[in-house]
Design a protein around this motif. Structure first.
Motif, PDB file in Angstrom:
ATOM      1  N   LEU A 176      42.237  52.105  46.335  1.00 52.95           N
ATOM      2  CA  LEU A 176      43.240  51.222  46.945  1.00 52.95           C
ATOM      3  C   LEU A 176      44.430  51.014  46.005  1.00 52.95           C
ATOM      4  CD1 LEU A 176      44.225  49.191  49.089  1.00 52.95           C
ATOM      5  CD2 LEU A 176      42.912  47.433  47.879  1.00 52.95           C
ATOM      6  N   ILE A 177      44.148  50.751  44.746  1.00 55.26           N
ATOM      7  CA  ILE A 177      45.229  50.482  43.796  1.00 55.26           C
ATOM      8  C   ILE A 177      46.109  51.718  43.614  1.00 55.26           C
ATOM      9  CG2 ILE A 177      45.723  50.024  41.348  1.00 55.26           C
ATOM     10  CD1 ILE A 177      43.377  48.060  41.405  1.00 55.26           C
ATOM     11  N   GLN A 183      49.982  51.795  44.406  1.00 54.52           N
ATOM     12  CA  GLN A 183      50.938  52.190  43.369  1.00 54.52           C
ATOM     13  C   GLN A 183      51.845  53.331  43.833  1.00 54.52           C
ATOM     14  OE1 GLN A 183      48.407  52.833  39.819  1.00 54.52           O
ATOM     15  NE2 GLN A 183      49.626  51.233  38.842  1.00 54.52           N
ATOM     16  N   THR A 184      51.275  54.257  44.591  1.00 59.28           N
ATOM     17  CA  THR A 184      52.088  55.362  45.119  1.00 59.28           C
ATOM     18  C   THR A 184      53.202  54.835  46.004  1.00 59.28           C
ATOM     19  OG1 THR A 184      50.210  56.881  45.048  1.00 59.28           O
ATOM     20  CG2 THR A 184      52.039  57.482  46.486  1.00 59.28           C
ATOM     21  N   TYR A 185      52.843  53.871  46.863  1.00 59.91           N
ATOM     22  CA  TYR A 185      53.856  53.300  47.761  1.00 59.91           C
ATOM     23  C   TYR A 185      54.857  52.443  46.981  1.00 59.91           C
ATOM     24  CZ  TYR A 185      56.144  51.053  51.634  1.00 59.91           C
ATOM     25  OH  TYR A 185      57.108  50.618  52.513  1.00 59.91           O
ATOM     26  N   THR A 235      54.533  43.966  39.634  1.00 62.01           N
ATOM     27  CA  THR A 235      53.320  44.208  40.426  1.00 62.01           C
ATOM     28  C   THR A 235      52.644  45.487  39.967  1.00 62.01           C
ATOM     29  OG1 THR A 235      54.323  43.120  42.359  1.00 62.01           O
ATOM     30  CG2 THR A 235      52.409  44.523  42.765  1.00 62.01           C
ATOM     31  N   ASN A 236      53.461  46.530  39.804  1.00 62.30           N
ATOM     32  CA  ASN A 236      52.927  47.826  39.385  1.00 62.30           C
ATOM     33  C   ASN A 236      52.252  47.734  38.016  1.00 62.30           C
ATOM     34  OD1 ASN A 236      52.544  50.433  40.305  1.00 62.30           O
ATOM     35  ND2 ASN A 236      54.385  51.241  39.323  1.00 62.30           N
ATOM     36  N   GLU A 237      52.857  46.979  37.111  1.00 65.99           N
ATOM     37  CA  GLU A 237      52.280  46.811  35.777  1.00 65.99           C
ATOM     38  C   GLU A 237      50.950  46.059  35.840  1.00 65.99           C
ATOM     39  OE1 GLU A 237      55.353  44.847  33.621  1.00 65.99           O
ATOM     40  OE2 GLU A 237      56.675  46.617  33.586  1.00 65.99           O
ATOM     41  N   ALA A 238      50.889  45.026  36.684  1.00 71.15           N
ATOM     42  CA  ALA A 238      49.644  44.257  36.828  1.00 71.15           C
ATOM     43  C   ALA A 238      48.529  45.134  37.397  1.00 71.15           C
ATOM     44  CB  ALA A 238      49.880  43.042  37.720  1.00 71.15           C
ATOM     45  N   LEU A 239      48.877  45.987  38.370  1.00 74.11           N
ATOM     46  CA  LEU A 239      47.875  46.886  38.956  1.00 74.11           C
ATOM     47  C   LEU A 239      47.414  47.929  37.937  1.00 74.11           C
ATOM     48  CD1 LEU A 239      49.354  47.456  42.531  1.00 74.11           C
ATOM     49  CD2 LEU A 239      47.421  46.017  41.895  1.00 74.11           C
ATOM     50  N   GLN A 240      48.346  48.372  37.093  1.00 72.16           N
ATOM     51  CA  GLN A 240      47.956  49.337  36.055  1.00 72.16           C
ATOM     52  C   GLN A 240      46.967  48.694  35.085  1.00 72.16           C
ATOM     53  OE1 GLN A 240      48.790  52.633  36.068  1.00 72.16           O
ATOM     54  NE2 GLN A 240      47.213  52.708  34.463  1.00 72.16           N
ATOM     55  N   ARG A 241      47.130  47.399  34.813  1.00 70.83           N
ATOM     56  CA  ARG A 241      46.185  46.699  33.950  1.00 70.83           C
ATOM     57  C   ARG A 241      44.798  46.627  34.589  1.00 70.83           C
ATOM     58  NH1 ARG A 241      50.734  43.329  32.993  1.00 70.83           N
ATOM     59  NH2 ARG A 241      49.952  41.710  34.397  1.00 70.83           N
ATOM     60  N   VAL A 242      44.761  46.530  35.927  1.00 70.62           N
ATOM     61  CA  VAL A 242      43.473  46.547  36.636  1.00 70.62           C
ATOM     62  C   VAL A 242      42.792  47.900  36.440  1.00 70.62           C
ATOM     63  CG1 VAL A 242      42.310  46.347  38.872  1.00 70.62           C
ATOM     64  CG2 VAL A 242      44.250  44.861  38.353  1.00 70.62           C
ATOM     65  N   LEU A 243      43.564  48.980  36.605  1.00 65.15           N
ATOM     66  CA  LEU A 243      43.003  50.327  36.421  1.00 65.15           C
ATOM     67  C   LEU A 243      42.522  50.521  34.985  1.00 65.15           C
ATOM     68  CD1 LEU A 243      45.539  52.598  38.376  1.00 65.15           C
ATOM     69  CD2 LEU A 243      43.244  51.928  39.089  1.00 65.15           C
ATOM     70  N   LEU A 264      39.470  41.315  35.712  1.00 63.31           N
ATOM     71  CA  LEU A 264      40.064  42.105  36.805  1.00 63.31           C
ATOM     72  C   LEU A 264      40.699  41.183  37.833  1.00 63.31           C
ATOM     73  CD1 LEU A 264      37.307  44.819  37.520  1.00 63.31           C
ATOM     74  CD2 LEU A 264      39.450  45.116  36.264  1.00 63.31           C
ATOM     75  N   ALA A 265      39.977  40.115  38.172  1.00 63.47           N
ATOM     76  CA  ALA A 265      40.487  39.162  39.168  1.00 63.47           C
ATOM     77  C   ALA A 265      41.796  38.537  38.703  1.00 63.47           C
ATOM     78  CB  ALA A 265      39.449  38.076  39.421  1.00 63.47           C
ATOM     79  N   MET A 266      41.920  38.295  37.390  1.00 68.09           N
ATOM     80  CA  MET A 266      43.131  37.688  36.844  1.00 68.09           C
ATOM     81  C   MET A 266      44.350  38.596  37.054  1.00 68.09           C
ATOM     82  SD  MET A 266      43.708  36.389  32.926  1.00 68.09           S
ATOM     83  CE  MET A 266      42.052  35.703  32.914  1.00 68.09           C
ATOM     84  N   ASP A 267      44.172  39.889  36.792  1.00 67.65           N
ATOM     85  CA  ASP A 267      45.285  40.830  36.960  1.00 67.65           C
ATOM     86  C   ASP A 267      45.617  41.056  38.430  1.00 67.65           C
ATOM     87  OD1 ASP A 267      45.868  41.317  34.252  1.00 67.65           O
ATOM     88  OD2 ASP A 267      44.184  42.699  34.084  1.00 67.65           O
ATOM     89  N   ILE A 268      44.591  41.053  39.286  1.00 67.25           N
ATOM     90  CA  ILE A 268      44.855  41.197  40.729  1.00 67.25           C
ATOM     91  C   ILE A 268      45.615  39.979  41.236  1.00 67.25           C
ATOM     92  CG2 ILE A 268      43.805  41.319  43.017  1.00 67.25           C
ATOM     93  CD1 ILE A 268      41.550  42.971  41.802  1.00 67.25           C
TER      94      ILE A 268
END
Length: 451
Positions: free
Chosen positions: A192-193, A197-199, A396-404, A416-420
């Motif tokens: 999903l992430i 991120q692609t979009y 947003t993109n940076e926060a999602l990258q931190r999740v990955l 993970l929940a914190m970054d999401i």
């Protein structure tokens, strides 16, 4: 929000008609106190009524009143628009009598702000209202219209909903921490992430084009004194905008105007000639030229082919390269230039013109446009034109990258929940799902008073 607000909705100055706008729960009562015609309270919404506006017994003007009853109005409140004759005296008198009966002057953007706060549309759509009003090209108009109709917001909200689903599953895991259960499958979350991120990246990439469409391209015409900068500006504008003289240092301040080329608004800026000078006023102009060059999106650097030597041209070219801003090398007065110099410069990607004779001006316009490839904006196209949205998408993109990265390092679900949650916060700020008073004040203060 309980006040009734009033403002002139049309432009200031003398006109055939003007429109004075009111919004608020008491606006119908307030207008009725000064309006001689039908009883507005008894009339249905979306109707027009002819009558007269009075101040006690004094007639101010004959008007047409447009009536919009809540919630079927722009602000979702009771709204009235008074169409009167466009004399500044009449406008002033009508607004004055409405203030006397209980209305107050609207703040900048307050009508649109109320529409947002009352749920008429989200924050991104509200910002598009201002963009639509200020649109100077058809592409800018279409981009703003697409955003105002909610295409951009729908995509952002869809991404948020998908993220919220996984965030809630991870939060649920935290409630069962001792049982080591996994409600949110990590492979599904990663997929999903990556999809989001692609979009997001496609939206981020669209900002360069969107920014050009919305804000235009500041283009500085620079060069030494008497290179023909003012003549070129007049030729591009097709009017005598700048004073042209053989006297060096005639242009001492910045002169600018706009031209639409290929659907893009170019703001051409004529500047003082670059040279060392003892003249205090001219020196200020030279300094302003240098500052404008640093802020430009494109520099057209004019070389006087009748005066410049090859070594001098090469020296000026090095200074241009050091600015790290796109530039076009233009040799002016080609009709009077030495042929040997022209042949040497042909290999250096020069464009030769005669600004006075309008020679090769079309080729120059094509060269300018080649730096900004903008396709026509069609109905439904989703494009980022707002710097605030662009910054939120990057965050947003940076926060999602931190999740990955966190999943790769096998960190616990609470991190993970914190970054999401951080990613959801940045997305929510775009549409106004998450707002602060400072953010709203900053956005709506840039609107005109009657909007």
């Amino acid at each position: 929000m309980n006040d009734t607000i009033v403002a002139l909705a049309t432009a200031q100055g003398v006109s055939a008609i003007a429109v004075i706008r009111l919004s608020g729960k008491d606006c119908i009562d307030i207008v009725q106190k000064v309006f001689k015609g039908k009883n507005l309270q008894q009339q249905p919404s979306h109707t027009l009524h002819f009558g007269t506006i009075y101040d006690d017994k004094k007639v101010i003007d004959e008007v047409l009143v447009s009536l919009f009853k809540e919630p079927n109005s722009f602000t979702k409140e009771n709204c009235i628009e008074i169409s009167c004759h466009g004399s500044p005296v009449i406008i002033k008198e009508i607004i004055k009598v409405l203030l006397k009966k209980g209305a107050r002057l609207a703040e900048p953007g307050e009508f649109t702000k109320r529409a947002f706060l009352n749920g008429r549309f989200d924050l991104a759509q509200a910002e598009a209202v201002a963009d639509l009003i200020n649109a100077e090209t058809d592409n800018a108009r279409q981009a703003a219209l697409n955003q105002m109709r909610g295409g951009f917001s729908k995509e952002i909200n869809r991404l948020r909903e998908e993220l919220i689903h996984f965030a809630s599953l991870i939060e649920l895991e935290l409630d069962f921490g001792e049982e080591d259960v996994e409600f949110a499958k990590r492979d599904d979350l990663r997929y999903l992430i990556l999809k989001i991120q692609t979009y997001l990246q496609s939206l981020i990439d669209s900002f360069d084009q969107g920014n050009v469409i919305k804000n235009g391209v500041p283009t500085v015409i620079a060069g030494k004194p008497n290179a023909g900068k003012s003549t070129l500006l007049n030729t591009l504008l097709n009017e005598e905008r700048a004073i042209v003289s053989d006297i060096a240092g005639t242009t001492r301040d910045v002169i600018e105007d706009e031209v639409i080329l290929g659907g893009i608004n170019f703001r051409f800026i004529d500047t003082a000639g670059l040279r060392e000078t003892q003249d205090v006023i001219e020196a200020i102009g030279v300094e302003r030229t240098k500052e404008r060059m640093k802020k430009a999106s494109l520099i057209i650097y004019l070389f006087d082919l009748t005066q410049a030597s090859l070594s001098e041209i090469e020296e000026q070219e090095k200074e241009l390269v050091s600015l790290s801003i796109p530039f076009i090398k233009v040799g002016n007065k080609m009709d009077k230039a030495d042929k040997s110099l022209l042949s040497k410069l042909e290999e250096k990607n020069f464009l030769f013109i005669s600004a006075a004779n309008k020679t090769n001006i079309q080729q120059l316009k094509e060269k300018i446009l080649s730096y900004f490839q903008v396709q026509s904006v069609k109905t439904g196209d989703v494009m980022v034109t707002n710097i605030r949205h662009y910054q939120n998408l990057l965050q947003t993109n940076e926060a999602l990258q931190r999740v990955l990265d966190g999943m790769d390092q096998e960190i616990t679900g609470d991190f993970l929940a914190m970054d999401i949650r951080q990613a959801l916060h940045y997305l929510g700020e775009i549409t106004g799902t998450i707002t602060t008073d400072d953010l709203l004040d900053n956005i709506f203060s840039k609107f005109c008073i009657g909007k």
